[in-house]
Design a protein around this motif. Structure first.
Motif, PDB file in Angstrom:
ATOM      1  N   ARG A  66       0.813  -1.219   0.000  1.00  0.00           N
ATOM      2  CA  ARG A  66       0.000   0.000   0.000  1.00  0.00           C
ATOM      3  C   ARG A  66       0.847   1.270   0.000  1.00  0.00           C
ATOM      4  O   ARG A  66       0.298   2.375   0.073  1.00  0.00           O
ATOM      5  CB  ARG A  66      -0.925   0.013   1.226  1.00  0.00           C
ATOM      6  CG  ARG A  66      -1.883  -1.167   1.321  1.00  0.00           C
ATOM      7  CD  ARG A  66      -2.774  -1.335   0.106  1.00  0.00           C
ATOM      8  NE  ARG A  66      -3.646  -0.217  -0.131  1.00  0.00           N
ATOM      9  CZ  ARG A  66      -4.910  -0.147   0.316  1.00  0.00           C
ATOM     10  NH1 ARG A  66      -5.419  -1.141   1.021  1.00  0.00           N
ATOM     11  NH2 ARG A  66      -5.666   0.889   0.030  1.00  0.00           N
ATOM     12  N   TYR A 106      -3.111   2.319   6.601  1.00  0.00           N
ATOM     13  CA  TYR A 106      -2.569   1.146   5.928  1.00  0.00           C
ATOM     14  C   TYR A 106      -1.413   0.533   6.723  1.00  0.00           C
ATOM     15  O   TYR A 106      -1.280  -0.704   6.779  1.00  0.00           O
ATOM     16  CB  TYR A 106      -2.106   1.504   4.520  1.00  0.00           C
ATOM     17  CG  TYR A 106      -3.213   1.994   3.612  1.00  0.00           C
ATOM     18  CD1 TYR A 106      -4.531   1.579   3.793  1.00  0.00           C
ATOM     19  CD2 TYR A 106      -2.955   2.880   2.568  1.00  0.00           C
ATOM     20  CE1 TYR A 106      -5.553   2.024   2.974  1.00  0.00           C
ATOM     21  CE2 TYR A 106      -3.978   3.336   1.741  1.00  0.00           C
ATOM     22  CZ  TYR A 106      -5.265   2.899   1.943  1.00  0.00           C
ATOM     23  OH  TYR A 106      -6.270   3.350   1.127  1.00  0.00           O
ATOM     24  N   GLU A 198      -1.386   7.956  -2.128  1.00  0.00           N
ATOM     25  CA  GLU A 198      -1.941   6.822  -2.858  1.00  0.00           C
ATOM     26  C   GLU A 198      -2.486   7.371  -4.170  1.00  0.00           C
ATOM     27  O   GLU A 198      -2.672   8.585  -4.317  1.00  0.00           O
ATOM     28  CB  GLU A 198      -3.040   6.122  -2.051  1.00  0.00           C
ATOM     29  CG  GLU A 198      -4.211   7.006  -1.670  1.00  0.00           C
ATOM     30  CD  GLU A 198      -5.215   6.258  -0.822  1.00  0.00           C
ATOM     31  OE1 GLU A 198      -5.633   5.154  -1.224  1.00  0.00           O
ATOM     32  OE2 GLU A 198      -5.601   6.776   0.245  1.00  0.00           O
TER      33      GLU A 198
END
Length: 348
Positions: A66, A106, A198
């Motif tokens: 992640r 995450y 992200e």
């Protein structure tokens, strides 16, 4: 050497410590004062050394699934002029792997996943620890991972060292678009940072004088280069998080006490976030402590293991905290002309 351990605090440092101790064969429990884990979405920068520590703890693969690499970041003036590059490329060349960024939820999920795989590490919420002496009497090892206002530190080390304000506050948030411009913009007494976090999102943070309210924040960055005003305009203030800049002062003379107590993370060396090393140092503390405990034979005992941990981590972590505090002063100065001249001389 094994035994029973209780970890006070379920942040990054506490969860990582519990994993390391359980992997070493200890019986471990975790006490957390909150009723649930913090899952706000700020990004953590994870240095290659901390990535290697996560690998040794068995969570490197889950974390990297992640995480995103951090490259191409610059230091700019409010008008957008590039003063210098952050040393990310130099770090990557030296370590053979890049700095990685990961959203806090995450990283927490990766650590929890490893703990859940053991199936026998209880995590108890709503446990506001007050009687540290009872924990010490009832366990072979007590780990204080309970943050800058650590109850374990106060009980075992006294109140000489504690949270100290530094006169600024940070507002942090996540924008729902990729800015494409990363790094930090340094103004007069304030600065603004942007990082990837992200796909499709940008992590941002704004540091301003302590009295600044959410309603006043956008005005502090009016007229700054794109996309700074756009990020603030398109991020709802209701999602912003206020973070009072504090550090632990004075530095502790030791991270361990009485042969049974150790501190990790912010409980031991809370620092300003300017070097982006808070999570990294907590991870390195956790891995070093659990490695020292697992490597020392029963004949030498837990006190010897804790002394080895303290020798490995205290000066290193405190140097990082000291450097981060000084960098904050440098970044937030009102005397920008000399600061910017010095920044231009930084190696790339």
């Amino acid at each position: 050497m094994t035994g029973t351990a209780v970890v006070v605090g379920a942040g990054v440092g506490g969860l990582a410590t519990a994993i390391g101790l359980r992997r070493a064969g200890w019986t471990v429990s975790i006490l957390e004062r909150r009723t649930e884990l913090e899952r706000y979405g700020t990004a953590f920068g994870i240095h290659p050394t901390a990535q290697a520590a996560l690998d040794r703890l068995g969570v490197g693969e889950a974390f990297r699934s992640r995480a995103v690499p951090y490259r191409g970041a610059r230091i700019r003036t409010p008008r957008g002029k590039v003063l210098a590059s952050l040393p990310l490329e130099r770090i990557e060349r030296k370590a053979g792997r890049p700095e990685l960024l990961v959203a806090r939820p995450y990283l927490i999920d990766a650590l929890l996943g490893e703990l859940d795989a053991f199936g026998d590490v209880p995590l108890k919420f709503g446990e506001n620890v007050r009687d540290v002496a009872a924990l010490v009497a009832g366990h072979d090892l007590v780990v204080g991972a309970d943050g800058i206002r650590s109850a374990v530190r106060a009980s075992r080390f006294g109140d000489r060292s504690g949270p100290r304000r530094i006169g600024t506050v940070a507002w942090i948030g996540i924008a729902d678009f990729e800015s494409g411009v990363y790094g930090e913009t340094w103004g007069k007494g304030r600065f603004f940072g942007m990082t990837p976090v992200e796909p499709g999102r940008t992590n941002w943070y704004a540091t301003v004088p302590e009295a600044t309210t959410a309603e006043e924040l956008r005005g502090h960055f009016e007229g700054w280069h794109d996309p700074v005003p756009r990020i603030l305009a398109e991020t709802a203030p209701s999602t912003w998080i206020r973070y009072e800049m504090r550090h632990l002062f004075p530095a502790l003379p030791t991270f361990v006490h009485g042969g049974k107590v150790a501190l990790v993370g912010d409980a031991a060396h809370a620092m300003t976030p300017n070097l982006g090393q808070g999570a990294c140092t907590a991870i390195l503390d956790a891995e070093a402590l659990t490695r020292a405990v697992s490597e020392h034979a029963p004949a030498t005992g837990l006190p010897s293991a804790l002394r080895a941990y303290d020798a490995e981590r205290r000066r290193s972590a405190q140097r990082v905290a000291f450097a981060s505090r000084n960098l904050h002063r440098f970044m937030a100065t009102e005397h920008t002309r000399m600061r910017d001249l010095l920044v231009r001389m930084m190696p790339t």
